[in-house]
Enzyme design. Sequence first.
Site, PDB file in Angstrom:
ATOM      1  N   HIS A  23      -8.579  -3.831   9.951  1.00  0.00           N
ATOM      2  CA  HIS A  23      -7.990  -3.607   8.630  1.00  0.00           C
ATOM      3  C   HIS A  23      -6.671  -4.345   8.461  1.00  0.00           C
ATOM      4  O   HIS A  23      -5.994  -4.674   9.442  1.00  0.00           O
ATOM      5  CB  HIS A  23      -7.826  -2.109   8.356  1.00  0.00           C
ATOM      6  CG  HIS A  23      -6.572  -1.491   8.901  1.00  0.00           C
ATOM      7  ND1 HIS A  23      -6.551  -0.751  10.065  1.00  0.00           N
ATOM      8  CD2 HIS A  23      -5.298  -1.482   8.438  1.00  0.00           C
ATOM      9  CE1 HIS A  23      -5.321  -0.319  10.284  1.00  0.00           C
ATOM     10  NE2 HIS A  23      -4.536  -0.761   9.319  1.00  0.00           N
ATOM     11  N   ASP A  29      -9.384  -1.964  14.097  1.00  0.00           N
ATOM     12  CA  ASP A  29     -10.651  -1.933  13.356  1.00  0.00           C
ATOM     13  C   ASP A  29     -10.777  -3.092  12.379  1.00  0.00           C
ATOM     14  O   ASP A  29     -11.736  -3.164  11.609  1.00  0.00           O
ATOM     15  CB  ASP A  29     -10.769  -0.606  12.598  1.00  0.00           C
ATOM     16  CG  ASP A  29      -9.645  -0.434  11.567  1.00  0.00           C
ATOM     17  OD1 ASP A  29      -8.736  -1.289  11.538  1.00  0.00           O
ATOM     18  OD2 ASP A  29      -9.669   0.535  10.797  1.00  0.00           O
ATOM     19  N   ASP A  63       0.856  -1.178   0.000  1.00  0.00           N
ATOM     20  CA  ASP A  63       0.000   0.000   0.000  1.00  0.00           C
ATOM     21  C   ASP A  63       0.894   1.231   0.000  1.00  0.00           C
ATOM     22  O   ASP A  63       2.108   1.128   0.202  1.00  0.00           O
ATOM     23  CB  ASP A  63      -0.976   0.016   1.188  1.00  0.00           C
ATOM     24  CG  ASP A  63      -0.291  -0.032   2.549  1.00  0.00           C
ATOM     25  OD1 ASP A  63       0.939   0.199   2.629  1.00  0.00           O
ATOM     26  OD2 ASP A  63      -0.971  -0.303   3.537  1.00  0.00           O
TER      27      ASP A  63
END
Lengths: 242, 242, 242, 242
Positions: free
Chosen positions: D130, D128, D66
């Site tokens: 991710h 969360d 990413d």
Amino acid sequence: MKIIVEQDYDAMSKTTEQILLGEMLQEKRVNLAITAGSTPVKMYQYLAETVRDKPHFNNVHYYNFDEIPVKGAEFGVTMSNLNQLYFSPAKINQANIHILDEKNYKDQDARIAADGGLDLILLGIGEDGHFCGNLPGTTRFECLTSRVESDATPGMREVMISEVGGDESKCPDYYVTMGPKSVMQSRRIVLFANGQKKATTIRKALFGPVTNEHPSSILQMHPNLTVVLDEEAASEIQAFLD
Amino acid sequence: MKIIVEQDYDAMSKTTEQILLGEMLQEKRVNLAITAGSTPVKMYQYLAETVRDKPHFNNVHYYNFDEIPVKGAEFGVTMSNLNQLYFSPAKINQANIHILDEKNYKDQDARIAADGGLDLILLGIGEDGHFCGNLPGTTRFECLTSRVESDATPGMREVMISEVGGDESKCPDYYVTMGPKSVMQSRRIVLFANGQKKATTIRKALFGPVTNEHPSSILQMHPNLTVVLDEEAASEIQAFLD
Amino acid sequence: MKIIVEQDYDAMSKTTEQILLGEMLQEKRVNLAITAGSTPVKMYQYLAETVRDKPHFNNVHYYNFDEIPVKGAEFGVTMSNLNQLYFSPAKINQANIHILDEKNYKDQDARIAADGGLDLILLGIGEDGHFCGNLPGTTRFECLTSRVESDATPGMREVMISEVGGDESKCPDYYVTMGPKSVMQSRRIVLFANGQKKATTIRKALFGPVTNEHPSSILQMHPNLTVVLDEEAASEIQAFLD
Amino acid sequence: MKIIVEQDYDAMSKTTEQILLGEMLQEKRVNLAITAGSTPVKMYQYLAETVRDKPHFNNVHYYNFDEIPVKGAEFGVTMSNLNQLYFSPAKINQANIHILDEKNYKDQDARIAADGGLDLILLGIGEDGHFCGNLPGTTRFECLTSRVESDATPGMREVMISEVGGDESKCPDYYVTMGPKSVMQSRRIVLFANGQKKATTIRKALFGPVTNEHPSSILQMHPNLTVVLDEEAASEIQAFLD
């Protein structure tokens, strides 16, 4: 062939441990055949420390690849050595140790095949070019797990007496070893060596003629061979490395 | 070693095709080295039929493993034969054919390694025990891709003249071949043979001494060898099959 | 994901057979989970012909992945179907068939893991997006091998009565199936389908949202998925190919 | 799924390094996608020490998965972080680093496929749920490498400003990330986490419903997932471990 040259015995031992751990840290059953002797002493110190009391290594199964029976003793020379160097300090479960001895050697190749084959076999090398119990003049390349008589070569009986601690009364009539053909069936072979006195045998094994007179020369033919050396053991093969 | 005995040449050819297809029907790039000659004629008929005009085989790359240059000709003996038997009828894309010839043979091992290594090499066998261009008296087990002179053995020049169609003016001074060490690096080896005249060489290759006098005897040492035979070629190894 | 589009049902069946044979023609034990139903009928005809009376396929072990028990019968719907389509005509040894049924389903995942895991699972697909017994509204992606009650969804009982031949007295209270999480653990997944009526479900499975409402949509997430289709079943995914 | 629980952050880091080394210590080209962030800090310290100045790791190629571009800067947030944590101290050759950025993200999946696919992807996990840049409400399971806008979710712009160091003028309009479907194509996934605050997200990822609301829940479906945790991160999954 992947050749790794480390600075010294300690670094060679650490890198060899990492290669073994790489195979061991999988989810599936992993079958390793491992060597006794002096070369692996430090590697087993590292490995035992890493493995001890860690249930995520319960998938690993161990095989010895040769044995010199000792008359009157529970374990032969190899298993005694492996127990001391690794299985005891690493607290390996007995169910994960698959013993080759003078009674079951004829079944060794079939047993390993039934267990799914070896994922990796860790080998040392002798100055005479031997690996496992495959000394010049004993087995030949095409041999599977074999029995070698104490009179197989002129000096053999003396070697065997020395191996059982010098006590001739304990010396067996023969020893057993996985043959070159058995060893070559492993999906991966790792050969490690250290010290100046191994420099010539390493050169012959990796880059010399493939001949029964230097049994380890067959290993260069394996499609997945990794060699870990210290600088001294690699001192005669510099010309072959990039 | 997995040995498959089929009833006849047709069944042997079909099973060999299936083994190749099994490797080819993957998503990743697949590198195959394949044999010319008479043994594969029917296998290539089946394979060309299966592969032709099928884009899902575009992941497959092909290598020849030996070549006899023909003076004045575009292609050598091996590539001419492979073009005729397989590449043309199967309509293989030129970009997927990686030619070994007399000009680039020194790079063959490095090129294959850079391409990811061979997934499978398909081999025939000669009555004299040869595979690829590794005839007794030419290369030795430890050889990588090599050049073999036309006077390497007493009868070699006659063999080479015959290979180029009997016209001595076309006969080259040497041929090139992947050596035994090159071949053994393949992740899988498939050896196939048919006919009574191959029975003895097959027995020696699979169960005889590992010796340069019978070059294919080294193949029994590979950890992932599959052998496909018809009943005649298998007629001298029945005692070894369960 | 590798997608293979063949012209018709026959070619699709042949190519699927070749993929299975590729896995089967190895030396090691090979574990296959295979599907019952109508899609594989022709594939099993080819495969039974190839496999029958061939000892070199004795390394292959078979698993069914779902079962609808039939009250008062020896075999459930799936095993009856597999026996008829494949195990009987191919003369598969009983020792190589590992039955999943309503009594042992809780152990299915552990048994397969102990056997070394699945090498390949062959799946059909339903118009509603189901694979194995994972119909919309029954299991969820995270389910391992599960029991599904006959009242799991509104129409389920009617489906099950139909499956057992329309005789309500034979209809069980539940069926068992490997869940999506179980299936995804296989090292390779092969999905095959034919006919226009499968075109939409195939598009949703391979290129639609990953959702429990179309259970087979999870299969697109597997790192080693091969899909074999005839042209009709592939008619809605042309835009995604090349 | 293989779950390894180590006593603390240091042991978790060491074991994760060993898993990576296991993949890296092969002869063939090895493709790794690796994570930036805080979890890997100590692991990279160990790994850089092991890898630095060792030519036998030249076969390893690295990919970031990413990137948050930083306006006016040469490198984005991820590459800056990876350079600092690992590439610089380990002295990795630039030719072995394959950068994903905002300009080439559309080619990421095709480039990786052309390079032979990922052998291993190393992932951290967020509270969360991710992994990579796949936050709840951004990508969905079926997404390949994607662009995520800075207004994708209510709090996203604040997160991105924080990621670029709090300077709003440097905040880009979007970031890029390999999507869940891209990540799942890797032949092996290694997920690691430490600390009590990761305990719940780990439980949900490994044993909870497979749902886009907790993106990492998809990872439990991968056939070759290894999870390395410290005891705190494993504190809510004890019931699932033998």
